[in-house]
Scaffold this motif. Structure first.
Motif, PDB file in Angstrom:
ATOM      1  N   GLY A  50      30.516  35.322  48.741  1.00  0.00           N
ATOM      2  CA  GLY A  50      29.731  35.325  46.957  1.00  0.00           C
ATOM      3  C   GLY A  50      28.629  36.019  46.448  1.00  0.00           C
ATOM      4  N   VAL A  51      28.051  35.003  47.312  1.00  0.00           N
ATOM      5  CA  VAL A  51      26.196  35.284  47.226  1.00  0.00           C
ATOM      6  C   VAL A  51      25.798  36.653  47.671  1.00  0.00           C
ATOM      7  N   MET A  52      26.202  36.441  48.926  1.00  0.00           N
ATOM      8  CA  MET A  52      25.952  37.783  49.605  1.00  0.00           C
ATOM      9  C   MET A  52      26.511  39.166  49.139  1.00  0.00           C
ATOM     10  N   GLN A  53      27.703  38.477  48.614  1.00  0.00           N
ATOM     11  CA  GLN A  53      27.964  40.338  47.877  1.00  0.00           C
ATOM     12  C   GLN A  53      27.116  40.529  46.488  1.00  0.00           C
ATOM     13  N   HIS A  54      26.469  39.462  45.591  1.00  0.00           N
ATOM     14  CA  HIS A  54      25.682  39.751  45.058  1.00  0.00           C
ATOM     15  C   HIS A  54      24.139  40.061  45.534  1.00  0.00           C
ATOM     16  N   ALA A  55      24.153  39.282  46.815  1.00  0.00           N
ATOM     17  CA  ALA A  55      22.463  40.223  47.687  1.00  0.00           C
ATOM     18  C   ALA A  55      22.705  41.279  47.704  1.00  0.00           C
ATOM     19  N   GLY A  56      23.833  42.034  47.251  1.00  0.00           N
ATOM     20  CA  GLY A  56      24.187  43.960  47.618  1.00  0.00           C
ATOM     21  C   GLY A  56      24.510  43.638  49.663  1.00  0.00           C
ATOM     22  N   ARG A  57      25.765  43.110  50.425  1.00  0.00           N
ATOM     23  CA  ARG A  57      26.355  43.219  51.336  1.00  0.00           C
ATOM     24  C   ARG A  57      27.272  43.336  50.790  1.00  0.00           C
ATOM     25  N   ILE A  58      27.978  44.297  50.565  1.00  0.00           N
ATOM     26  CA  ILE A  58      29.005  44.994  50.291  1.00  0.00           C
ATOM     27  C   ILE A  58      30.143  44.926  51.362  1.00  0.00           C
ATOM     28  N   GLU A  59      29.441  44.961  52.339  1.00  0.00           N
ATOM     29  CA  GLU A  59      30.724  43.849  53.435  1.00  0.00           C
ATOM     30  C   GLU A  59      31.558  42.838  52.984  1.00  0.00           C
ATOM     31  N   ALA A  60      30.354  42.544  52.427  1.00  0.00           N
ATOM     32  CA  ALA A  60      31.487  40.558  51.995  1.00  0.00           C
ATOM     33  C   ALA A  60      32.465  40.715  50.872  1.00  0.00           C
ATOM     34  N   GLY A  61      31.868  42.097  50.131  1.00  0.00           N
ATOM     35  CA  GLY A  61      32.408  42.212  49.165  1.00  0.00           C
ATOM     36  C   GLY A  61      33.888  43.030  48.989  1.00  0.00           C
ATOM     37  N   ARG A  78      42.822  31.264  45.294  1.00  0.00           N
ATOM     38  CA  ARG A  78      42.439  32.343  45.097  1.00  0.00           C
ATOM     39  C   ARG A  78      41.432  32.573  43.878  1.00  0.00           C
ATOM     40  N   THR A  79      41.221  31.286  42.982  1.00  0.00           N
ATOM     41  CA  THR A  79      40.554  31.562  41.704  1.00  0.00           C
ATOM     42  C   THR A  79      39.051  31.710  42.061  1.00  0.00           C
ATOM     43  N   ALA A  80      38.751  30.839  43.502  1.00  0.00           N
ATOM     44  CA  ALA A  80      37.776  30.641  44.517  1.00  0.00           C
ATOM     45  C   ALA A  80      37.080  32.026  44.928  1.00  0.00           C
ATOM     46  N   ILE A  81      38.347  33.141  45.488  1.00  0.00           N
ATOM     47  CA  ILE A  81      37.943  34.882  45.645  1.00  0.00           C
ATOM     48  C   ILE A  81      37.836  34.868  44.560  1.00  0.00           C
ATOM     49  N   ALA A  82      38.439  34.753  43.351  1.00  0.00           N
ATOM     50  CA  ALA A  82      38.564  35.748  42.556  1.00  0.00           C
ATOM     51  C   ALA A  82      36.736  35.533  41.866  1.00  0.00           C
ATOM     52  N   GLU A  83      36.628  33.837  41.651  1.00  0.00           N
ATOM     53  CA  GLU A  83      35.128  34.090  41.304  1.00  0.00           C
ATOM     54  C   GLU A  83      34.118  34.810  42.613  1.00  0.00           C
ATOM     55  N   ALA A  84      33.878  34.241  43.187  1.00  0.00           N
ATOM     56  CA  ALA A  84      33.353  35.096  44.103  1.00  0.00           C
ATOM     57  C   ALA A  84      33.523  36.485  43.865  1.00  0.00           C
ATOM     58  N   GLY A 106      51.146  35.119  33.450  1.00  0.00           N
ATOM     59  CA  GLY A 106      50.804  33.585  32.812  1.00  0.00           C
ATOM     60  C   GLY A 106      52.011  32.803  32.950  1.00  0.00           C
ATOM     61  N   SER A 107      51.412  31.626  33.802  1.00  0.00           N
ATOM     62  CA  SER A 107      51.736  30.318  33.346  1.00  0.00           C
ATOM     63  C   SER A 107      51.209  29.105  33.303  1.00  0.00           C
ATOM     64  N   ASN A 108      51.516  27.865  32.501  1.00  0.00           N
ATOM     65  CA  ASN A 108      50.301  27.117  33.241  1.00  0.00           C
ATOM     66  C   ASN A 108      49.692  26.769  34.371  1.00  0.00           C
ATOM     67  N   THR A 109      50.296  26.909  35.458  1.00  0.00           N
ATOM     68  CA  THR A 109      49.789  27.027  36.812  1.00  0.00           C
ATOM     69  C   THR A 109      49.036  28.429  37.025  1.00  0.00           C
ATOM     70  N   THR A 110      49.564  29.470  36.859  1.00  0.00           N
ATOM     71  CA  THR A 110      48.179  30.288  36.880  1.00  0.00           C
ATOM     72  C   THR A 110      47.335  30.723  35.958  1.00  0.00           C
ATOM     73  N   ARG A 111      47.459  30.323  34.887  1.00  0.00           N
ATOM     74  CA  ARG A 111      46.444  30.112  33.845  1.00  0.00           C
ATOM     75  C   ARG A 111      44.247  30.173  33.327  1.00  0.00           C
ATOM     76  N   ARG A 112      44.284  29.186  34.931  1.00  0.00           N
ATOM     77  CA  ARG A 112      42.921  29.184  35.599  1.00  0.00           C
ATOM     78  C   ARG A 112      42.598  30.103  36.292  1.00  0.00           C
ATOM     79  N   TYR A 113      43.619  30.853  37.659  1.00  0.00           N
ATOM     80  CA  TYR A 113      43.406  31.796  38.319  1.00  0.00           C
ATOM     81  C   TYR A 113      43.134  33.602  37.759  1.00  0.00           C
ATOM     82  N   ARG A 114      44.582  33.009  36.230  1.00  0.00           N
ATOM     83  CA  ARG A 114      43.734  34.817  35.436  1.00  0.00           C
ATOM     84  C   ARG A 114      41.979  34.659  34.672  1.00  0.00           C
ATOM     85  N   ASP A 115      42.171  33.466  34.255  1.00  0.00           N
ATOM     86  CA  ASP A 115      41.297  33.504  33.425  1.00  0.00           C
ATOM     87  C   ASP A 115      39.918  33.925  33.942  1.00  0.00           C
TER      88      ASP A 115
END
Length: 160
Positions: A50-61, A78-84, A106-115
């Motif tokens: 995620g840091v690499m893609q923020h720095a312009g490394r398209i291949e990381a994204g 999945r949440t960690a990936i979405a955040e990155a 959406g469910s209690n289990t997936t709420r944090r991921y969807r957010d």
């Protein structure tokens, strides 16, 4: 076994003041770490991608998108990936994230991921997201809670 550099030299991913240059970090070893069996190492590698893609490394994204597309139903992973993917200004990324919102109910289990997916979409340019957000607002299967979050994003309000 760490990398060794001759005395007085520095790795290419560090500047003369010792600051990290994410645009020069080695990609191959980070990609391999993202597939490790060690969850902690995987999460660290995903954050670094995620840091690499923020720095312009398209291949990381692009790699992060592939990880998300092939991820199991491990919502923490999945949440960690979405955040990155936050701020990855790419049409394919926007499509993938909207697809995630359509397919992951959406469910209690997936709420944090969807957010996390919504928050990553909120960081993308309106040109990539406005049609998708408008479609969500018109979708009768979209929950009122999600519609409210989308309205906050469109209005530029933090709706947490």
């Amino acid at each position: 076994m760490g990398l060794k550099f001759p005395p007085g030299s520095r790795p290419p991913w560090m500047n003369e003041r010792g600051q990290l240059l994410p645009e020069n970090l080695p990609l191959d070893s980070t990609l391999a770490r993202a597939l490790s069996r060690d969850k902690r190492e995987c999460r660290e590698a995903v954050r670094l991608l995620g840091v690499m893609q923020h720095a312009g490394r398209i291949e990381a994204g692009i790699y992060l998108m592939g990880l998300l597309a092939g991820a199991q139903d491990d919502w923490e992973w999945r949440t960690a990936i979405a955040e990155a993917l936050d701020g990855f200004d790419n049409d394919g990324c926007a499509r993938l994230l909207f697809c995630e919102l359509r397919t992951v109910k959406g469910s209690n289990t997936t709420r944090r991921y969807r957010d996390a997916v919504l928050e990553s979409l909120a960081t993308l340019p309106a040109g990539l997201t406005s049609a998708g957000f408008e479609a969500m607002l018109e979708d009768p299967t979209c929950s009122q809670r999600t519609r409210d979050k989308v309205c906050c994003i469109l209005d530029g309000v933090d709706g947490r």
